[in-house]
Design a protein around this motif. Structure first.
Motif, PDB file in Angstrom:
ATOM      1  N   TYR A 357       4.706 -15.900  59.766  1.00  0.00           N
ATOM      2  CA  TYR A 357       3.338 -15.566  60.142  1.00  0.00           C
ATOM      3  C   TYR A 357       3.283 -14.679  61.382  1.00  0.00           C
ATOM      4  CZ  TYR A 357      -1.516 -15.994  61.546  1.00  0.00           C
ATOM      5  OH  TYR A 357      -2.802 -15.698  61.923  1.00  0.00           O
ATOM      6  N   THR A 358       4.102 -14.980  62.386  1.00  0.00           N
ATOM      7  CA  THR A 358       4.035 -14.251  63.659  1.00  0.00           C
ATOM      8  C   THR A 358       5.010 -13.080  63.743  1.00  0.00           C
ATOM      9  OG1 THR A 358       5.679 -15.677  64.716  1.00  0.00           O
ATOM     10  CG2 THR A 358       3.367 -16.364  64.861  1.00  0.00           C
ATOM     11  N   GLY A 359       6.080 -13.133  62.951  1.00  0.00           N
ATOM     12  CA  GLY A 359       7.107 -12.104  63.050  1.00  0.00           C
ATOM     13  C   GLY A 359       8.094 -12.349  64.176  1.00  0.00           C
ATOM     14  N   GLY A 360       8.000 -13.494  64.835  1.00  0.00           N
ATOM     15  CA  GLY A 360       8.896 -13.801  65.946  1.00  0.00           C
ATOM     16  C   GLY A 360      10.314 -14.131  65.486  1.00  0.00           C
ATOM     17  N   LYS A 361      11.296 -13.769  66.318  1.00  0.00           N
ATOM     18  CA  LYS A 361      12.716 -14.025  66.017  1.00  0.00           C
ATOM     19  C   LYS A 361      13.278 -15.005  67.050  1.00  0.00           C
ATOM     20  CE  LYS A 361      12.426 -10.601  63.007  1.00  0.00           C
ATOM     21  NZ  LYS A 361      12.285 -10.868  61.570  1.00  0.00           N
ATOM     22  N   THR A 362      14.409 -15.607  66.709  1.00  0.00           N
ATOM     23  CA  THR A 362      15.042 -16.559  67.629  1.00  0.00           C
ATOM     24  C   THR A 362      16.346 -16.026  68.212  1.00  0.00           C
ATOM     25  OG1 THR A 362      16.067 -17.654  65.727  1.00  0.00           O
ATOM     26  CG2 THR A 362      14.009 -18.589  66.552  1.00  0.00           C
ATOM     27  N   ASP A 363      16.653 -14.761  67.914  1.00  0.00           N
ATOM     28  CA  ASP A 363      17.840 -14.119  68.495  1.00  0.00           C
ATOM     29  C   ASP A 363      17.404 -13.382  69.761  1.00  0.00           C
ATOM     30  OD1 ASP A 363      20.003 -12.565  69.211  1.00  0.00           O
ATOM     31  OD2 ASP A 363      20.502 -11.970  67.171  1.00  0.00           O
ATOM     32  N   TYR A 364      17.872 -13.856  70.911  1.00  0.00           N
ATOM     33  CA  TYR A 364      17.421 -13.333  72.199  1.00  0.00           C
ATOM     34  C   TYR A 364      17.701 -11.833  72.354  1.00  0.00           C
ATOM     35  CZ  TYR A 364      16.689 -12.984  77.240  1.00  0.00           C
ATOM     36  OH  TYR A 364      16.233 -12.625  78.475  1.00  0.00           O
ATOM     37  N   SER A 365      18.732 -11.325  71.679  1.00  0.00           N
ATOM     38  CA  SER A 365      19.149  -9.929  71.866  1.00  0.00           C
ATOM     39  C   SER A 365      18.361  -8.950  70.996  1.00  0.00           C
ATOM     40  CB  SER A 365      20.639  -9.792  71.553  1.00  0.00           C
ATOM     41  OG  SER A 365      20.887 -10.118  70.191  1.00  0.00           O
ATOM     42  N   ARG A 366      17.473  -9.467  70.127  1.00  0.00           N
ATOM     43  CA  ARG A 366      16.754  -8.604  69.196  1.00  0.00           C
ATOM     44  C   ARG A 366      15.305  -8.394  69.622  1.00  0.00           C
ATOM     45  NH1 ARG A 366      17.399 -10.803  63.249  1.00  0.00           N
ATOM     46  NH2 ARG A 366      16.184  -8.902  62.863  1.00  0.00           N
ATOM     47  N   ASN A 367      14.691  -7.324  69.073  1.00  0.00           N
ATOM     48  CA  ASN A 367      13.253  -7.141  69.237  1.00  0.00           C
ATOM     49  C   ASN A 367      12.518  -8.330  68.618  1.00  0.00           C
ATOM     50  OD1 ASN A 367      13.336  -4.594  70.495  1.00  0.00           O
ATOM     51  ND2 ASN A 367      13.507  -3.538  68.521  1.00  0.00           N
ATOM     52  N   TYR A 368      11.335  -8.606  69.139  1.00  0.00           N
ATOM     53  CA  TYR A 368      10.452  -9.670  68.643  1.00  0.00           C
ATOM     54  C   TYR A 368      10.977 -11.076  68.954  1.00  0.00           C
ATOM     55  CZ  TYR A 368       9.464  -5.559  65.725  1.00  0.00           C
ATOM     56  OH  TYR A 368       9.235  -4.279  65.285  1.00  0.00           O
ATOM     57  N   GLU A 594      -4.811  -1.339  58.743  1.00  0.00           N
ATOM     58  CA  GLU A 594      -3.559  -0.878  58.138  1.00  0.00           C
ATOM     59  C   GLU A 594      -2.530  -2.000  58.034  1.00  0.00           C
ATOM     60  OE1 GLU A 594      -0.035   2.234  59.299  1.00  0.00           O
ATOM     61  OE2 GLU A 594      -2.096   2.930  59.397  1.00  0.00           O
ATOM     62  N   ALA A 595      -2.443  -2.827  59.067  1.00  0.00           N
ATOM     63  CA  ALA A 595      -1.394  -3.852  59.117  1.00  0.00           C
ATOM     64  C   ALA A 595      -1.695  -5.021  58.185  1.00  0.00           C
ATOM     65  CB  ALA A 595      -1.240  -4.358  60.555  1.00  0.00           C
ATOM     66  N   LYS A 596      -2.969  -5.348  58.039  1.00  0.00           N
ATOM     67  CA  LYS A 596      -3.435  -6.478  57.222  1.00  0.00           C
ATOM     68  C   LYS A 596      -3.040  -7.822  57.820  1.00  0.00           C
ATOM     69  CE  LYS A 596      -5.141  -3.893  53.890  1.00  0.00           C
ATOM     70  NZ  LYS A 596      -6.567  -3.562  53.899  1.00  0.00           N
ATOM     71  N   THR A 597      -1.739  -8.128  57.859  1.00  0.00           N
ATOM     72  CA  THR A 597      -1.292  -9.443  58.306  1.00  0.00           C
ATOM     73  C   THR A 597      -1.170  -9.495  59.824  1.00  0.00           C
ATOM     74  OG1 THR A 597       1.066  -8.927  58.208  1.00  0.00           O
ATOM     75  CG2 THR A 597       0.029  -9.715  56.181  1.00  0.00           C
ATOM     76  N   PHE A 598      -1.252 -10.693  60.357  1.00  0.00           N
ATOM     77  CA  PHE A 598      -1.131 -10.879  61.802  1.00  0.00           C
ATOM     78  C   PHE A 598       0.252 -10.443  62.290  1.00  0.00           C
ATOM     79  CE2 PHE A 598      -0.187 -13.511  65.560  1.00  0.00           C
ATOM     80  CZ  PHE A 598      -1.228 -13.118  66.387  1.00  0.00           C
ATOM     81  N   LYS A 599       1.270 -10.768  61.534  1.00  0.00           N
ATOM     82  CA  LYS A 599       2.636 -10.376  61.901  1.00  0.00           C
ATOM     83  C   LYS A 599       2.747  -8.861  62.054  1.00  0.00           C
ATOM     84  CE  LYS A 599       6.519  -9.644  59.095  1.00  0.00           C
ATOM     85  NZ  LYS A 599       7.397 -10.052  57.989  1.00  0.00           N
ATOM     86  N   ASN A 600       2.235  -8.123  61.078  1.00  0.00           N
ATOM     87  CA  ASN A 600       2.329  -6.660  61.144  1.00  0.00           C
ATOM     88  C   ASN A 600       1.540  -6.103  62.319  1.00  0.00           C
ATOM     89  OD1 ASN A 600       3.904  -6.707  58.877  1.00  0.00           O
ATOM     90  ND2 ASN A 600       2.271  -6.117  57.460  1.00  0.00           N
ATOM     91  N   MET A 601       0.380  -6.715  62.604  1.00  0.00           N
ATOM     92  CA  MET A 601      -0.424  -6.286  63.751  1.00  0.00           C
ATOM     93  C   MET A 601       0.351  -6.430  65.054  1.00  0.00           C
ATOM     94  SD  MET A 601      -4.363  -7.495  63.549  1.00  0.00           S
ATOM     95  CE  MET A 601      -4.096  -8.608  62.195  1.00  0.00           C
ATOM     96  N   CYS A 602       0.955  -7.629  65.232  1.00  0.00           N
ATOM     97  CA  CYS A 602       1.703  -7.904  66.467  1.00  0.00           C
ATOM     98  C   CYS A 602       2.903  -6.975  66.593  1.00  0.00           C
ATOM     99  CB  CYS A 602       2.160  -9.361  66.494  1.00  0.00           C
ATOM    100  SG  CYS A 602       0.811 -10.529  66.724  1.00  0.00           S
ATOM    101  N   GLN A 603       3.577  -6.737  65.483  1.00  0.00           N
ATOM    102  CA  GLN A 603       4.766  -5.881  65.551  1.00  0.00           C
ATOM    103  C   GLN A 603       4.384  -4.431  65.827  1.00  0.00           C
ATOM    104  OE1 GLN A 603       7.353  -6.667  62.168  1.00  0.00           O
ATOM    105  NE2 GLN A 603       8.095  -8.553  63.130  1.00  0.00           N
ATOM    106  N   LEU A 604       3.261  -3.975  65.269  1.00  0.00           N
ATOM    107  CA  LEU A 604       2.786  -2.623  65.579  1.00  0.00           C
ATOM    108  C   LEU A 604       2.462  -2.498  67.070  1.00  0.00           C
ATOM    109  CD1 LEU A 604       0.411  -1.625  62.622  1.00  0.00           C
ATOM    110  CD2 LEU A 604       2.433  -0.377  63.396  1.00  0.00           C
TER     111      LEU A 604
END
Length: 765
Positions: A357-368, A594-604
């Motif tokens: 839903y959020t697009g969040g990751k748990t790898d500290y070295s990566r984006n998001y 354009e993004a539609k989903t919350f995840k896409n909005m946050c990542q944009l």
């Protein structure tokens, strides 16, 4: 008398226990000192307590617990009481639940107050299920809406019952009953359908909202009055916790007649004990100094440490700033370090849903990267008002399923959300909000069906002990006079809305006062809206994100037109702070389409602020650290001419150091608090009214984009049926037809995974 000292020194424990049991037999568990005494004896003398436990539960009339056969005449009396209740109601209700049920049955208007954990929710759910007419449930927050929705969907599998989190006329070919769960702002829409629905019950839960001296409080009272006048055959029920005068709901809105009643209940189903915390040491203290003793007494163990090791759960009530700055992580690190990595598949599936839903990751070295999601994998939850609603729902499910060891939360838990904990630690004490604090500490203690005396523990800073005692001994009263009846309000906008709410001219459909609608329809607005349409549509399509990101001439002209339009609406020039917030809001609003989903909005938004494309180029040249984050305004409420342009990330922040959690929280604040409840109503009304006057199709499309995020008729209908964009991409190809009457699915729908089918299964016949 000093019961605390007596218990901790082990003097005449059985005698004291029998004294309290006698109190409970004669009047129920209504005295806070009796509650403390029972909890302390169970903690320190479990073997003595166990001998009397079933008797105590019987005298507390907790008939929903699986109790053994009565052993004494006194117990037999309560067993007979239980049998009579079951025979009459077909439920194992407690006497409090019976009192509420009979009050509702015998009156058109019934207002009651009761402590948390008294089984109010169970009774209300049964009431909604058994009601043979349409039902409207009004709650103060969307988080509580979704809690109701989840429970009712499980409780009422019957597909002929629509359960909706908005007021909409859908599924009419198959539904013969509707349950609407809404906030006060959206409840107004029920009056558009006054002749279409057969509403027999309005339930106002957490009704202490009426005491708010603001626009919400006025909306709330206005809705109550209109429901009472418009739906003559409907019952109105008000539920609130800890209120001394539940009659206030009746008095402030002039509902008094021969079919009106109110009751206050003090009975507790869960015990509590209280401790203070000072320099890593814990001390017991009592609320009533005359009974429990005036001095605190040292506790010989760390209750939080013990709770976590025994796989219990602890709520730390902290400030939002501590969560956002991550200060809580360092302050409570000794307890956080006790939490082990989770391996349970059900818990991991819930965490995966939040990631999706959020697009969040748990790898500290990566984006998001998201610390919020990373902590979840250790059973550590954060919960606050800027957390996206869907993520909050999953977190609440995660907690209720027993996976949470520690929760760091703000006052969002005050509003009746059912997330019980073994311990509530008050890191901050809101002495000015006694109802909120009592609601919050009501989370301490789980009311279970097992034959045990349930209790919870409340811990406060030692410096707050006196304030806390005073707060707990204060009787809380709601005002018996509504803002709607004030002669003159100081705020001109509120006065204007008050007048229109009172004379009935406020526009329910567009959710704005007539005076503001006229302003949105004058010549200056027409000119500005015409300009905006030219900027918003590029090659006959809604403006793409490349133009938003480019900050080029088209974007600058468009945002300047929005500035002029909003300034015209509020009848003054905008401050620099308001301009920066409006710029960010419009950027997010356009991205949403354009993004539609919350995840896409946050990542944009993250890509824009953290300059991900540029960083990849700089990285090759090892200059990445020189690239600074772009400015984006931190959410603040507008209009507010005194606000300043506050950056979400301080000037000089490295683009690579942009915190994704902050992007998530701030984006949700914009969507929920500014776009969702302010800008969208204003802009939708402006474009829709322009369409009515000029039949300009782009204006109708813009109105739909503003309100729904799409102009696609099938997508709009799916939204009306409660389908989120997150699920739409999967479901949309399998929908043959969708309209007010029904959803018709293709055969391929039945080949989808069960979790995808579940989204609309209530409407598939």
């Amino acid at each position: 008398m000093n019961r605390m000292k007596q218990i901790l020194e082990g003097n005449d424990i059985e005698l004291l226990l029998n004294e309290v049991i006698s109190n409970v037999f004669h009047k129920g568990l209504i005295d806070i000192s009796d509650s403390e005494t029972l909890s302390l004896i169970k903690v320190y003398y479990p073997q003595i307590f166990a001998l009397k436990e079933i008797e105590i539960l019987r005298f507390m009339a907790l008939f929903y617990k699986d109790l053994s056969e009565p052993k004494t005449l006194k117990e037999q009396i309560f067993r007979m009481y239980q049998d009579v209740i079951y025979e009459h109601y077909n439920y194992t209700y407690t006497p409090v639940q019976v009192g509420i049920a009979s009050g509702i049955a015998q009156n058109r208007v019934f207002s009651f107050s009761a402590p948390t954990s008294t089984g109010k929710s169970y009774l209300i759910m049964n009431l909604i299920r058994d009601c043979d007419t349409d039902v409207v449930v009004v709650v103060p927050s969307r988080a509580l809406i979704n809690e109701y929705y989840s429970k009712l969907c499980n409780l009422i599998p019957d597909k002929s019952v629509n359960i909706l989190t908005f007021v909409e006329k859908v599924n009419t070919a198959h539904a013969n009953k509707n349950v609407f769960i809404v906030t006060p702002e959206r409840c107004r829409e029920i009056f558009k359908y006054a002749n279409d629905f057969n509403i027999g019950l309005f339930l106002f839960d957490e009704a202490q909202l009426s005491n708010e001296e603001n626009l919400r409080g006025m909306y709330f009272d206005n809705i109550i009055r209109r429901c009472h006048d418009k739906f003559k055959n409907a019952k109105l029920v008000f539920a609130q916790p800890f209120i001394e005068n539940p009659a206030s709901q009746i008095e402030r809105n002039n509902l008094g007649n021969e079919q009106t009643d109110f009751r206050r209940y003090k009975h507790r189903n869960v015990g509590q004990l209280y401790l203070t915390y000072d320099n890593s040491e814990f001390f017991h203290f009592g609320i009533n100094k005359e009974i429990m003793g005036s001095r605190k007494i040292k506790c010989n163990f760390d209750p939080i440490l013990k709770c976590i090791k025994e796989e219990g759960s602890v709520l730390f009530y902290v400030s939002k700033s501590k969560i956002l700055s991550r200060e809580f992580y360092q302050e409570f690190k000794p307890y956080i370090s006790l939490c082990k990595k989770i391996s349970d598949k059900r818990a991991l599936d819930l965490i995966s849903r939040i990631q999706m839903y959020t697009g969040g990751k748990t790898d500290y070295s990566r984006n998001y990267y998201s610390l919020f999601i990373d902590l979840l994998s250790y059973g550590i939850v954060v919960h606050h008002g800027s957390m996206p609603l869907e993520a909050r729902l999953v977190v609440e499910n995660f907690t209720k399923s027993g996976f949470c060891r520690i929760c760091f939360a703000t006052s969002t838990l005050e509003q009746g959300i059912n997330m019980p904990f073994d311990i509530v630690f008050l890191d901050r004490l809101e002495a000015s909000d006694p109802i909120g604090v009592k609601n919050l500490i009501g989370r301490a203690g789980r009311s279970s069906e097992s034959p045990e005396f349930d209790y919870g523990c409340v811990v406060i800073r030692s410096s707050g002990m006196t304030k806390f005692r005073k707060l707990m001994n204060t009787e809380d009263r709601l005002s018996s006079k509504s803002m709607l009846d004030e002669e003159k309000l100081e705020d001109d906008d509120l006065e204007e809305i008050k007048q229109e709410l009172n004379d009935g001219s406020y526009d329910d459909y567009l959710n704005l006062p007539q005076s503001k609608l006229q302003r949105l329809s004058d010549d200056e607005s027409d000119q500005l809206i015409s300009q905006l349409l030219d900027y918003l549509f590029y090659k006959n399509k809604f403006i793409p994100s490349e133009i938003v990101i480019s900050n080029g001439e088209r974007w600058k002209n468009m945002i300047e037109s929005f500035e002029k339009f909003y300034a015209h609406y509020i009848r003054r020039d905008l401050s620099k702070g308001e301009i920066s917030i409006l710029h960010t809001a419009i950027r997010i609003l356009v991205w949403r389409v354009e993004a539609k989903t919350f995840k896409n909005m946050c990542q944009l938004r993250y890509q824009y602020v953290s300059r991900t494309k540029e960083r990849s180029e700089y990285k090759r040249n090892k200059w990445e650290f020189k690239l600074e984050a772009r400015f984006t305004a931190k959410y603040q409420e507008i209009p507010n001419k005194n606000c300043f342009a506050v950056p979400l990330f301080e000037y000089g922040t490295a683009a690579s150091s942009v915190d994704y959690d902050s992007i998530i929280y701030d984006t949700y604040d914009y969507l929920d608090k500014l776009i969702g409840f302010k800008l969208s109503d204003i802009l939708y009304a402006a474009f829709y009214k322009f369409f009515e006057r000029h039949q300009e199709e782009r204006a109708l499309a813009a109105a739909n984009y503003i309100k729904y995020g799409t102009d696609d008729p099938k997508e709009i209908w799916l939204l009306k049926y409660g389908v989120m964009f997150e699920d739409m991409e999967t479901l949309k190809p399998h929908i043959q037809d969708i309209n007010e009457q029904e959803i018709v699915v293709a055969q391929s729908y039945y080949e989808l995974p069960p979790e995808n089918q579940k989204v609309i299964e209530r409407f598939v016949n």
